[in-house]
Design a protein around this motif. Sequence first.
Motif, PDB file in Angstrom:
ATOM      1  N   ALA A   1      33.639  49.526  45.796  1.00 19.37           N
ATOM      2  CA  ALA A   1      34.756  49.118  44.940  1.00 19.37           C
ATOM      3  C   ALA A   1      35.781  50.235  44.798  1.00 19.37           C
ATOM      4  CB  ALA A   1      34.248  48.689  43.571  1.00 19.37           C
ATOM      5  N   VAL A   2      35.307  51.461  44.607  1.00 14.93           N
ATOM      6  CA  VAL A   2      36.226  52.598  44.485  1.00 14.93           C
ATOM      7  C   VAL A   2      36.938  52.857  45.803  1.00 14.93           C
ATOM      8  CG1 VAL A   2      36.341  55.081  44.060  1.00 14.93           C
ATOM      9  CG2 VAL A   2      34.947  53.629  42.592  1.00 14.93           C
ATOM     10  N   GLY A   3      36.203  52.833  46.897  1.00 12.91           N
ATOM     11  CA  GLY A   3      36.814  53.042  48.217  1.00 12.91           C
ATOM     12  C   GLY A   3      37.813  51.961  48.574  1.00 12.91           C
ATOM     13  N   LEU A   4      37.469  50.718  48.283  1.00 16.70           N
ATOM     14  CA  LEU A   4      38.379  49.608  48.573  1.00 16.70           C
ATOM     15  C   LEU A   4      39.640  49.688  47.721  1.00 16.70           C
ATOM     16  CD1 LEU A   4      38.789  46.971  50.174  1.00 16.70           C
ATOM     17  CD2 LEU A   4      37.712  45.781  48.263  1.00 16.70           C
ATOM     18  N   ALA A   5      39.495  50.084  46.478  1.00 15.98           N
ATOM     19  CA  ALA A   5      40.668  50.219  45.609  1.00 15.98           C
ATOM     20  C   ALA A   5      41.601  51.318  46.123  1.00 15.98           C
ATOM     21  CB  ALA A   5      40.233  50.495  44.184  1.00 15.98           C
ATOM     22  N   ALA A   6      41.027  52.432  46.557  1.00 18.99           N
ATOM     23  CA  ALA A   6      41.858  53.513  47.093  1.00 18.99           C
ATOM     24  C   ALA A   6      42.566  53.076  48.371  1.00 18.99           C
ATOM     25  CB  ALA A   6      40.993  54.745  47.359  1.00 18.99           C
ATOM     26  N   TRP A   7      41.861  52.381  49.235  1.00 17.56           N
ATOM     27  CA  TRP A   7      42.461  51.902  50.484  1.00 17.56           C
ATOM     28  C   TRP A   7      43.519  50.833  50.205  1.00 17.56           C
ATOM     29  CZ3 TRP A   7      41.657  47.364  53.735  1.00 17.56           C
ATOM     30  CH2 TRP A   7      42.211  47.502  54.996  1.00 17.56           C
ATOM     31  N   ALA A   8      43.262  49.981  49.216  1.00 19.26           N
ATOM     32  CA  ALA A   8      44.215  48.917  48.890  1.00 19.26           C
ATOM     33  C   ALA A   8      45.511  49.483  48.326  1.00 19.26           C
ATOM     34  CB  ALA A   8      43.590  47.943  47.892  1.00 19.26           C
ATOM     35  N   VAL A   9      45.419  50.598  47.603  1.00 14.95           N
ATOM     36  CA  VAL A   9      46.640  51.232  47.085  1.00 14.95           C
ATOM     37  C   VAL A   9      47.493  51.734  48.245  1.00 14.95           C
ATOM     38  CG1 VAL A   9      47.483  53.248  45.816  1.00 14.95           C
ATOM     39  CG2 VAL A   9      45.699  51.816  44.837  1.00 14.95           C
ATOM     40  N   LEU A  10      46.858  52.262  49.262  1.00 18.50           N
ATOM     41  CA  LEU A  10      47.603  52.755  50.418  1.00 18.50           C
ATOM     42  C   LEU A  10      48.213  51.618  51.243  1.00 18.50           C
ATOM     43  CD1 LEU A  10      45.145  55.551  51.601  1.00 18.50           C
ATOM     44  CD2 LEU A  10      47.271  55.816  50.306  1.00 18.50           C
TER      45      LEU A  10
ATOM     46  N   PRO B   1      49.239  42.770  49.794  1.00 19.63           N
ATOM     47  CA  PRO B   1      49.202  42.728  48.329  1.00 19.63           C
ATOM     48  C   PRO B   1      48.010  41.951  47.777  1.00 19.63           C
ATOM     49  CG  PRO B   1      50.960  41.330  49.161  1.00 19.63           C
ATOM     50  CD  PRO B   1      50.396  42.081  50.329  1.00 19.63           C
ATOM     51  N   VAL B   2      47.478  41.021  48.551  1.00 21.23           N
ATOM     52  CA  VAL B   2      46.321  40.246  48.096  1.00 21.23           C
ATOM     53  C   VAL B   2      45.090  41.148  48.006  1.00 21.23           C
ATOM     54  CG1 VAL B   2      44.796  38.320  48.694  1.00 21.23           C
ATOM     55  CG2 VAL B   2      47.249  38.102  49.000  1.00 21.23           C
ATOM     56  N   LEU B   3      44.967  42.087  48.918  1.00 20.78           N
ATOM     57  CA  LEU B   3      43.856  43.033  48.887  1.00 20.78           C
ATOM     58  C   LEU B   3      43.938  43.914  47.643  1.00 20.78           C
ATOM     59  CD1 LEU B   3      41.394  44.218  50.341  1.00 20.78           C
ATOM     60  CD2 LEU B   3      42.950  45.790  51.478  1.00 20.78           C
ATOM     61  N   LEU B   4      45.137  44.341  47.288  1.00 23.51           N
ATOM     62  CA  LEU B   4      45.314  45.133  46.069  1.00 23.51           C
ATOM     63  C   LEU B   4      44.985  44.309  44.832  1.00 23.51           C
ATOM     64  CD1 LEU B   4      46.189  47.787  44.783  1.00 23.51           C
ATOM     65  CD2 LEU B   4      48.507  46.870  44.706  1.00 23.51           C
ATOM     66  N   GLN B   5      45.358  43.035  44.864  1.00 18.80           N
ATOM     67  CA  GLN B   5      45.041  42.141  43.743  1.00 18.80           C
ATOM     68  C   GLN B   5      43.528  42.028  43.573  1.00 18.80           C
ATOM     69  OE1 GLN B   5      46.718  38.270  44.364  1.00 18.80           O
ATOM     70  NE2 GLN B   5      45.812  37.407  42.534  1.00 18.80           N
ATOM     71  N   PHE B   6      42.803  41.825  44.660  1.00 15.86           N
ATOM     72  CA  PHE B   6      41.340  41.723  44.609  1.00 15.86           C
ATOM     73  C   PHE B   6      40.707  43.033  44.157  1.00 15.86           C
ATOM     74  CE2 PHE B   6      37.339  42.679  46.755  1.00 15.86           C
ATOM     75  CZ  PHE B   6      36.529  41.679  46.240  1.00 15.86           C
ATOM     76  N   ALA B   7      41.101  44.144  44.794  1.00 18.71           N
ATOM     77  CA  ALA B   7      40.452  45.427  44.533  1.00 18.71           C
ATOM     78  C   ALA B   7      40.699  45.915  43.112  1.00 18.71           C
ATOM     79  CB  ALA B   7      40.940  46.466  45.538  1.00 18.71           C
ATOM     80  N   SER B   8      41.899  45.701  42.605  1.00 21.34           N
ATOM     81  CA  SER B   8      42.188  46.201  41.265  1.00 21.34           C
ATOM     82  C   SER B   8      41.423  45.420  40.197  1.00 21.34           C
ATOM     83  CB  SER B   8      43.690  46.149  40.994  1.00 21.34           C
ATOM     84  OG  SER B   8      44.162  44.821  41.066  1.00 21.34           O
ATOM     85  N   ILE B   9      41.375  44.103  40.316  1.00 20.78           N
ATOM     86  CA  ILE B   9      40.652  43.318  39.310  1.00 20.78           C
ATOM     87  C   ILE B   9      39.145  43.516  39.475  1.00 20.78           C
ATOM     88  CG2 ILE B   9      40.437  41.116  40.525  1.00 20.78           C
ATOM     89  CD1 ILE B   9      41.449  41.516  36.889  1.00 20.78           C
TER      90      ILE B   9
ATOM     91  N   GLY C   1      42.711  32.874  43.997  1.00 18.66           N
ATOM     92  CA  GLY C   1      41.431  33.126  44.669  1.00 18.66           C
ATOM     93  C   GLY C   1      40.996  34.580  44.678  1.00 18.66           C
ATOM     94  N   PRO C   2      41.861  35.525  45.088  1.00 17.43           N
ATOM     95  CA  PRO C   2      41.442  36.929  45.083  1.00 17.43           C
ATOM     96  C   PRO C   2      41.088  37.443  43.687  1.00 17.43           C
ATOM     97  CG  PRO C   2      43.404  36.655  46.415  1.00 17.43           C
ATOM     98  CD  PRO C   2      43.157  35.349  45.733  1.00 17.43           C
ATOM     99  N   THR C   3      41.765  36.948  42.669  1.00 13.50           N
ATOM    100  CA  THR C   3      41.453  37.372  41.307  1.00 13.50           C
ATOM    101  C   THR C   3      40.074  36.881  40.883  1.00 13.50           C
ATOM    102  OG1 THR C   3      43.798  37.359  40.743  1.00 13.50           O
ATOM    103  CG2 THR C   3      42.246  37.289  38.918  1.00 13.50           C
ATOM    104  N   VAL C   4      39.767  35.632  41.178  1.00 16.46           N
ATOM    105  CA  VAL C   4      38.464  35.070  40.805  1.00 16.46           C
ATOM    106  C   VAL C   4      37.340  35.773  41.559  1.00 16.46           C
ATOM    107  CG1 VAL C   4      37.058  32.974  40.879  1.00 16.46           C
ATOM    108  CG2 VAL C   4      39.434  32.847  40.142  1.00 16.46           C
ATOM    109  N   LEU C   5      37.533  36.013  42.851  1.00 11.25           N
ATOM    110  CA  LEU C   5      36.507  36.721  43.625  1.00 11.25           C
ATOM    111  C   LEU C   5      36.329  38.155  43.136  1.00 11.25           C
ATOM    112  CD1 LEU C   5      37.208  35.497  47.263  1.00 11.25           C
ATOM    113  CD2 LEU C   5      35.207  35.030  45.858  1.00 11.25           C
ATOM    114  N   GLY C   6      37.428  38.810  42.792  1.00 11.42           N
ATOM    115  CA  GLY C   6      37.340  40.173  42.269  1.00 11.42           C
ATOM    116  C   GLY C   6      36.569  40.237  40.962  1.00 11.42           C
TER     117      GLY C   6
END
Length: 124
Positions: free
Chosen positions: A90-99, A105-113, A42-47
């Motif tokens: 998208a950039v802000g969420l990706a930076a926050w998800a890395v932290l 881990p699902v948030l990182l999966q969504f933000a990175s894709i 799901g997170p991959t498809v939404l991303g």
Amino acid sequence: MSGKTFQGQVTRLGWEAGAKPRPELVDLILDQHGRGQRREIGPTVLGVAFGAVVGLLLKALVLETALGDAQGGWVAVALTAAGVLGLASAVGLAAWAVLRAGKRPVLLQFASINLLTLGIVAVA
């Protein structure tokens, strides 16, 4: 003296040739490394979906300014704002998800894709 040689150490440990680990030990190791859990799609498809939409908005913004048509009205302004806001989000969420990758881990999966798809669609 038997503990100093390799065979003496093996004898002291009680190791047997062909011994297999206990299933409880294998499950514990797999759960600790995260391989015992099933990965959600799901997170991959939404991303991918959100990244594609924002990427298309940004691509339309670039094409509109390249053609010199700056008079698009309030709809063009709203779409431009949505594209720029989506890129910043998208950039802000990706930076926050890395932290927060260890706890979410699902948030990182969504933000990175999401960021990857946005970059591919906007640049290609």
